[in-house]
Motif scaffolding. Sequence first.
Motif, PDB file in Angstrom:
ATOM      1  N   HIS A 501       0.213 -12.096 -40.834  1.00  0.00           N
ATOM      2  CA  HIS A 501       0.105 -11.481 -39.676  1.00  0.00           C
ATOM      3  C   HIS A 501       1.206 -11.868 -38.566  1.00  0.00           C
ATOM      4  O   HIS A 501       1.879 -11.348 -37.827  1.00  0.00           O
ATOM      5  N   ILE A 502       1.331 -13.486 -38.590  1.00  0.00           N
ATOM      6  CA  ILE A 502       2.346 -14.023 -37.866  1.00  0.00           C
ATOM      7  C   ILE A 502       3.530 -13.665 -38.081  1.00  0.00           C
ATOM      8  O   ILE A 502       4.395 -13.354 -36.970  1.00  0.00           O
ATOM      9  N   VAL A 503       4.254 -13.748 -39.101  1.00  0.00           N
ATOM     10  CA  VAL A 503       5.523 -13.594 -39.875  1.00  0.00           C
ATOM     11  C   VAL A 503       5.625 -12.036 -39.578  1.00  0.00           C
ATOM     12  O   VAL A 503       6.787 -11.518 -39.146  1.00  0.00           O
ATOM     13  N   ALA A 504       4.711 -11.125 -39.871  1.00  0.00           N
ATOM     14  CA  ALA A 504       5.059  -9.695 -39.767  1.00  0.00           C
ATOM     15  C   ALA A 504       5.308  -9.323 -38.245  1.00  0.00           C
ATOM     16  O   ALA A 504       6.035  -8.306 -38.016  1.00  0.00           O
ATOM     17  N   GLN A 505       4.648  -9.890 -37.238  1.00  0.00           N
ATOM     18  CA  GLN A 505       4.863  -9.431 -35.924  1.00  0.00           C
ATOM     19  C   GLN A 505       5.694 -10.340 -35.086  1.00  0.00           C
ATOM     20  O   GLN A 505       5.697 -10.279 -34.005  1.00  0.00           O
ATOM     21  N   ALA A 506       6.483 -11.115 -35.749  1.00  0.00           N
ATOM     22  CA  ALA A 506       7.418 -12.182 -35.213  1.00  0.00           C
ATOM     23  C   ALA A 506       8.733 -11.244 -34.624  1.00  0.00           C
ATOM     24  O   ALA A 506       9.707 -11.732 -33.766  1.00  0.00           O
ATOM     25  N   GLY A 507       8.895  -9.838 -35.165  1.00  0.00           N
ATOM     26  CA  GLY A 507       9.909  -9.284 -34.469  1.00  0.00           C
ATOM     27  C   GLY A 507       9.588  -8.339 -33.267  1.00  0.00           C
ATOM     28  O   GLY A 507      10.417  -7.542 -32.603  1.00  0.00           O
ATOM     29  N   VAL A 508       8.296  -8.640 -32.707  1.00  0.00           N
ATOM     30  CA  VAL A 508       8.116  -8.021 -31.499  1.00  0.00           C
ATOM     31  C   VAL A 508       8.883  -8.416 -30.370  1.00  0.00           C
ATOM     32  O   VAL A 508       8.958  -9.639 -30.033  1.00  0.00           O
ATOM     33  N   PRO A 509       9.231  -7.503 -29.345  1.00  0.00           N
ATOM     34  CA  PRO A 509      10.231  -8.099 -28.255  1.00  0.00           C
ATOM     35  C   PRO A 509       9.511  -8.985 -27.344  1.00  0.00           C
ATOM     36  O   PRO A 509       8.283  -8.860 -26.966  1.00  0.00           O
ATOM     37  N   LEU A 527      12.203  -6.031 -36.845  1.00  0.00           N
ATOM     38  CA  LEU A 527      12.401  -6.085 -35.514  1.00  0.00           C
ATOM     39  C   LEU A 527      11.268  -4.763 -34.946  1.00  0.00           C
ATOM     40  O   LEU A 527      11.361  -3.790 -35.659  1.00  0.00           O
ATOM     41  N   GLY A 528      10.592  -5.176 -34.043  1.00  0.00           N
ATOM     42  CA  GLY A 528       9.691  -4.286 -33.458  1.00  0.00           C
ATOM     43  C   GLY A 528       8.200  -4.498 -33.929  1.00  0.00           C
ATOM     44  O   GLY A 528       7.050  -3.936 -33.307  1.00  0.00           O
ATOM     45  N   GLY A 529       8.188  -5.107 -35.141  1.00  0.00           N
ATOM     46  CA  GLY A 529       7.116  -5.397 -35.395  1.00  0.00           C
ATOM     47  C   GLY A 529       6.745  -4.695 -36.869  1.00  0.00           C
ATOM     48  O   GLY A 529       7.364  -3.836 -37.407  1.00  0.00           O
ATOM     49  N   ASN A 530       5.833  -5.077 -37.635  1.00  0.00           N
ATOM     50  CA  ASN A 530       5.434  -4.466 -38.862  1.00  0.00           C
ATOM     51  C   ASN A 530       4.507  -3.401 -38.947  1.00  0.00           C
ATOM     52  O   ASN A 530       3.004  -3.735 -38.490  1.00  0.00           O
ATOM     53  N   ALA A 531       4.877  -2.183 -38.821  1.00  0.00           N
ATOM     54  CA  ALA A 531       3.940  -1.158 -38.494  1.00  0.00           C
ATOM     55  C   ALA A 531       2.613  -0.965 -39.372  1.00  0.00           C
ATOM     56  O   ALA A 531       1.444  -0.735 -38.972  1.00  0.00           O
ATOM     57  N   LYS A 532       3.120  -1.255 -40.615  1.00  0.00           N
ATOM     58  CA  LYS A 532       1.727  -1.051 -41.685  1.00  0.00           C
ATOM     59  C   LYS A 532       0.968  -2.008 -41.699  1.00  0.00           C
ATOM     60  O   LYS A 532      -0.287  -1.745 -41.586  1.00  0.00           O
ATOM     61  N   GLU A 561       5.393   3.375 -31.158  1.00  0.00           N
ATOM     62  CA  GLU A 561       5.352   2.351 -30.610  1.00  0.00           C
ATOM     63  C   GLU A 561       6.394   1.306 -31.134  1.00  0.00           C
ATOM     64  O   GLU A 561       7.332   0.728 -30.415  1.00  0.00           O
ATOM     65  N   VAL A 562       6.157   0.993 -32.544  1.00  0.00           N
ATOM     66  CA  VAL A 562       6.807   0.116 -33.227  1.00  0.00           C
ATOM     67  C   VAL A 562       8.446   0.653 -33.386  1.00  0.00           C
ATOM     68  O   VAL A 562       9.182  -0.331 -33.030  1.00  0.00           O
ATOM     69  N   ALA A 563       8.442   1.661 -33.226  1.00  0.00           N
ATOM     70  CA  ALA A 563       9.962   2.379 -33.418  1.00  0.00           C
ATOM     71  C   ALA A 563      10.690   2.002 -32.067  1.00  0.00           C
ATOM     72  O   ALA A 563      11.732   1.489 -31.730  1.00  0.00           O
ATOM     73  N   ARG A 564       9.973   1.997 -30.807  1.00  0.00           N
ATOM     74  CA  ARG A 564      10.373   1.840 -29.777  1.00  0.00           C
ATOM     75  C   ARG A 564      10.569   0.479 -29.225  1.00  0.00           C
ATOM     76  O   ARG A 564      11.641   0.125 -28.824  1.00  0.00           O
ATOM     77  N   PHE A 565       9.788  -0.490 -29.672  1.00  0.00           N
ATOM     78  CA  PHE A 565       9.950  -1.734 -29.862  1.00  0.00           C
ATOM     79  C   PHE A 565      10.939  -2.185 -30.465  1.00  0.00           C
ATOM     80  O   PHE A 565      11.682  -3.114 -30.144  1.00  0.00           O
TER      81      PHE A 565
END
Length: 944
Positions: A501-509, A527-532, A561-565
């Motif tokens: 979870h930490i790695v998957a969401q490390a791309g959130v702005p 980038l933007g996070g992992n939508a899945k 939202e992930v696409a916008r991020f």
Amino acid sequence: MLGALAKKIFGSANDRRLKTYAPRVAAINALEPELASLSDEQLRGRTDELKAELASGKTLDDILVPAFATVREAAKRTLGQRHFDVQLIGGMVLHEGAISEMKTGEGKTLVATLPVYLNALSGKGVHVVTVNDYLATRDAEWMGQIYRFLGLSVGTIVHGLDDDQRRAAYACDITYGTNNEYGFDYLRDNMKYDFAQMVQRGHNFAIVDEVDSILIDEARTPLIISGPIDDRSDLYLAIDEIVPRLAREDYDLDEKQRAVSLNESGNEKIEGWLREAGLLKEGDLYDAANITLVHHVNQALRAHKLFQRDKDYIVRNGEVVIIDEFTGRMMPGRRYSEGQHQALEAKERVQVQPENQTLASITFQNYFRLYEKLAGMTGTASTEADEFQEIYNLEVVEIPTNRPVQRLDEDDEVYRTAGEKYKAIIREITEASKRGQPTLVGTTSIEKSEYLAELLKEDGFRQIDFADPNALEPLYDAARRGEHRKIFAVLNARFHEQEAHIVAQAGVPGMITIATNMAGRGTDIQLGGNAKMRIEQELGPAGGDMPAEERARRQAEIEAEVARFKEKALAAGGLYVLGTERHESRRIDNQLRGRSGRQGDPGRSKFYLSLQDDLMRIFGSERMDGMLTKLGLKEDEAIVHPWINRAVEKAQQKVEARNFDIRKNILKYDNVMNDQRKVVFEQRREFMARESVRDEVDEMRHGVIDDLVARHIPEGAYPEQWDTAGLKEAVAHVLNLDAPVEEWAKEEGIAEDEIRDRLRKLSDEAYQSRVERNTPEVMTYVEKQVLLQSLDGLWREHLVTLDHLRQVIGWRGYAQRDPLNEYKSEAFDLFNQMIGHLREQVTGQLMRVEIVFQEPEPEGLPPMFAEHLDPATGENEFAAGHATGSSGGGGPALGFAAAGMSADTAVLERDPHDPTTWGRVGRNEPCPCGSGKKYKHCHGRFTA
């Protein structure tokens, strides 16, 4: 100059190789429309068609194009992913038995499906090797969708499975598992007593994921199966009270070689303290009688002066848990051996567990060379290309990225002190956070990641806990509003459960992620996070309580939202990789850098160094410190120049070259043991495959008689020079026969050949009567068990002897003799002695064996531990293993009662004059004959 010109005109060897794949890539692409028109059932039917083509005489190369095209179409239908052309090339490289170097985010996991499917069609099994159980399970389930869709079976080998589960997994067309489990299963298989109990079915083709980590970093040290020995926890605790009293001038510390030893003053102090404690009763510390104390003192000294808590290990739930230097992960259940882990437990005041002894061992280098074809994939192999070629005969092929890399790799910033460096890092992290740029901060240890976390907290940052499902909501809210929130997460061994979870969401702005190491994480930073993963976390698994329409609406919102991020993260410059220190290996730095700029995304990477960093401090920072002082470098100022990068890279190259030499040297020694291991394991399998080993038993008995006669009746000697009394005693001791040797020797004209023949005939008759008394069927079973058990016991002792020999053979160099050649010669002699011992031990046991029928013992091997040496320290680690397999191969429930036998039996009252009543005798027990000697020095002694 000419080489550079030729490279420009003709391209590099790598470029030329890549061009050879173009025709097959075009052929695969040409098949795509045809396969897309097939139904699922028709596509699945292609597996049987391809197998039929192989059966008709075609080779795997002949069917590569249709097989790859089939996998690509199956991946589109099951995973919604289509292999890129460069991924097809990567798959061809793997099929050819080479290393495919592909940048992070290029889809290595998907690439492997191509050669795995193709080679699995042969029916001989394909092994996919990963670095941990999580990746093995994830990849088997994820990529298994393709294989199962195409009608192939998939198995997984992870820690904790029993033999039946392992056997079923290995019987599958494709098996995913970790390098450790494959190696340990091989060793355990060669400790079984029946083919039916073995789990592996051969070594056909293996693809090693993170091949540099497994075949380079972990290859310096062997896998070991070990068993427990006597508990000496009190001694460890007593010595641990003494060692911390040493002053710095009492020992010599070499951080570069990772070695520490007592000097003269230290020896004197330790001896005095040991006498005060009543541990050193006579002589000095280095007398032969006190060698165990020296070993314990040295391990305690290493525990206190070399091993650092929260860097090399952590203490969790009352246990010392090792940290893998290369991945930053905890390795629960793994332990250092040779007393090192016990010394650490004493240091940390947790329960001291018993030590272990080696039962079987092999290095990864020699295990993976068992495979008929070996391939590997990683993002960073080119820096170790020479080693792959020399050790494994594996060529490294660099696969181009699907889209051009846009990451900006900046020059390092070098500060004089660590304090100045960390100030600059905090400033840089704050600026990146304000820009809304996701930042990955790489550190080299848990200790440093937590130190940096504390500095961030002091600067107003808040650490989030991913165990809370709403932990990221403040960050998402800030990203929606375009605001600046000081939020960070830490990924190290303490939080490994939250790793994915930490790695998957490390791309959130705006997200700041501090990670100890990014090698082999297995989850891309998007980038933007992992939508899945966000959908799974926020909405739960599909098919839950939420109405389908509501779930679809919420899912679409999250994806949007992930696409916008992602757009915001791209606008901020993509993922920023900030390294807080250079690693000893360039590969580890490259793996960290490679997390940024995936699939053509923009990105940036930069390393911050100080002259107090371990690499700079150990490898010559004094000169650089003086140089920077002369240049007038002020406090909080950094020097940035390509020359500095080159200097650091040269230091790393020196460390890599030294480690390569260590691995090569270890392999040279292990090759000697490996040759002997092959002979023993092959002979063992041959014995197991035969219905009866009576011929071998008879041959051994006759060989023992030949040796006894040759020892007591020298060739060409006169009868009066014969040692007939000694021969009679030896025959009674080994063969359990009362032979009238002295009377035979008095006969006119008798020769040693006649003595030998009579002894053979006498022993054959005695043995035959024993066979008839116990029944031939039972004795056939007993002979095989005695032979295998004796071979196993002597092989274990031989391993220990070779290990001890290896530790001291280096001293031969002072006599101008090559230690390796000396080791080969000594090991050969020891192996021949072991064979001699085997003949005598088997003969001695079978000439005394009496069958006692009893209830069968529970099946299973004795308690064992699976060990692997830590690549960072050169020390053994081991994992508590489960009893696996069976100690017997069926047959009647019976026991053995024989002098020196290792099988537990129900026996009669011991008669000192009748060895057949002695049953199992411990080697250190008083001999039942009443001599007063230990059994191993009396009737349990066999000499070659």
